[in-house]
Motif scaffolding. Sequence first.
Motif, PDB file in Angstrom:
ATOM      1  N   LYS A  56       0.808  -1.226   0.000  1.00 55.18           N
ATOM      2  CA  LYS A  56       0.000   0.000   0.000  1.00 55.18           C
ATOM      3  C   LYS A  56       0.838   1.271   0.000  1.00 55.18           C
ATOM      4  O   LYS A  56       0.327   2.355  -0.251  1.00 55.18           O
ATOM      5  CB  LYS A  56      -0.869   0.045   1.277  1.00 55.18           C
ATOM      6  N   SER A 143      -7.905  -0.971   4.168  1.00 53.71           N
ATOM      7  CA  SER A 143      -8.649  -0.837   2.919  1.00 53.71           C
ATOM      8  C   SER A 143      -7.732  -1.117   1.731  1.00 53.71           C
ATOM      9  O   SER A 143      -6.537  -0.813   1.764  1.00 53.71           O
ATOM     10  CB  SER A 143      -9.222   0.573   2.821  1.00 53.71           C
ATOM     11  N   ASN A 145      -6.291  -0.185  -1.314  1.00 54.61           N
ATOM     12  CA  ASN A 145      -5.966   0.969  -2.157  1.00 54.61           C
ATOM     13  C   ASN A 145      -4.524   1.339  -1.858  1.00 54.61           C
ATOM     14  O   ASN A 145      -4.023   1.023  -0.780  1.00 54.61           O
ATOM     15  CB  ASN A 145      -6.877   2.168  -1.824  1.00 54.61           C
ATOM     16  N   HIS A 236      -5.976  11.509   2.314  1.00 48.93           N
ATOM     17  CA  HIS A 236      -6.748  10.304   2.068  1.00 48.93           C
ATOM     18  C   HIS A 236      -7.800  10.561   0.998  1.00 48.93           C
ATOM     19  O   HIS A 236      -8.312  11.665   0.900  1.00 48.93           O
ATOM     20  CB  HIS A 236      -7.463   9.910   3.361  1.00 48.93           C
TER      21      HIS A 236
HETATM   22 MG    MG Z   1      -7.722   3.121   4.396  1.00 48.52          MG
END
Ligand code: MG
Length: 345
Positions: A56, A143, A145, A236
């Motif tokens: 990530k 998450s 991404n 973010h």
């Molecule tokens: Mg996240």
Amino acid sequence: MEKYLDLKNTIDYSKLKFAGEIIKNGGLVLFPTETVYGIGANGLDENAVKKIYMAKGRKQDNPLILHISDFNMLSKIAKNISEIEYTLIKAFWPGPFTIILNRTDIVPDIVTAGLDTVGVRMPSGNIAKELISYAGVPIAAPSANISGRPSGTNISDIFQELSDKVDYIIDGGECEVGLESTVVRVIDGIPNILRPGKISPEDIQKTVGTVKVDDHILKNIKMDEKVLSPGMKYRHYAPKSKCILVYSPNNQKMIEKVREISKGYHNPLIISCNENANCYDVRNKIMYGSKENLREIAQNIFKDLRKVDEFEPDIVIIEGVKSEGIGLAIMNRLIRACEYHYIKV
Ligand code: MG
Ligand code: AMP
């Protein structure tokens, strides 16, 4: 080895046995939960968890949530759970609810970023539940991404950025909620919401009679500021294009402000509710759902933010929503996506 498993239209979860083995043996698996897709590894294996941070590009001081499928796993990773914490757990598990608890020694430091607490969640999505059961260990999963990008809510949105970096991919279609879990830490007997999600302050208030929403949820945070949850600090969900969020409780005023801003640009992109889209005379528009259905907006918003840059806009103007119920979580994500460029009229 075939590394893609399509479970979109089947309930034959026995095929998850193989993915469970991969997790147990230190590999990385992309999998759906009811909130967003996760990039998962054996949460008790330091080397496996390291791979998540690498894949990530996640900052090492931002801890991960451990996902469990039963209460046996809970007692292995968390201790000294108070009565109010149990009440919350019983009310909201399995579901989109993460609670920060005192951790035990078997949780590797890398999972908690050295904190003496650990975030724990029991997801309700069937694929996630079965995968954790087959793995037989808590799954650490942020998450899916690259850090800073919108979270993935379907496989096609994240395939390009993550498929090379994982050992296995499970496709379960679109996520039901579309936003990450509510994160709560009980301090002095009061549940503090550190990240809003589908489980709203109102839901928590109803269950235990008290709730506090952390001041930082809709505010800009300086990098050196001390916060209860490291994830609050980071950029973010943001597209590359410049974005601005506009909100008014008066719909007409909001429309006028969006129009006014759009006039100052050559190629504005407007993201609005379905009902207001006709009010804007611009070439590029995205409708994120009906303003009467915040659940629908929550489900669409990350997908829509991922489309933004294709329009090559010189400004993206996004309509806000009322910060009530899941609306607070939508606004929390949108404010960050706009890097705090927020106009309230
Ligand atoms: Mg996240
Ligand atoms: P993600 O998994 O990417 O959706 O992010 C998990 C969120 O939970 C981040 O904002 C983390 O900072 C937060 N989190 C995880 N563990 C802890 C913890 N022990 N204490 C405070 N916040 C946590």
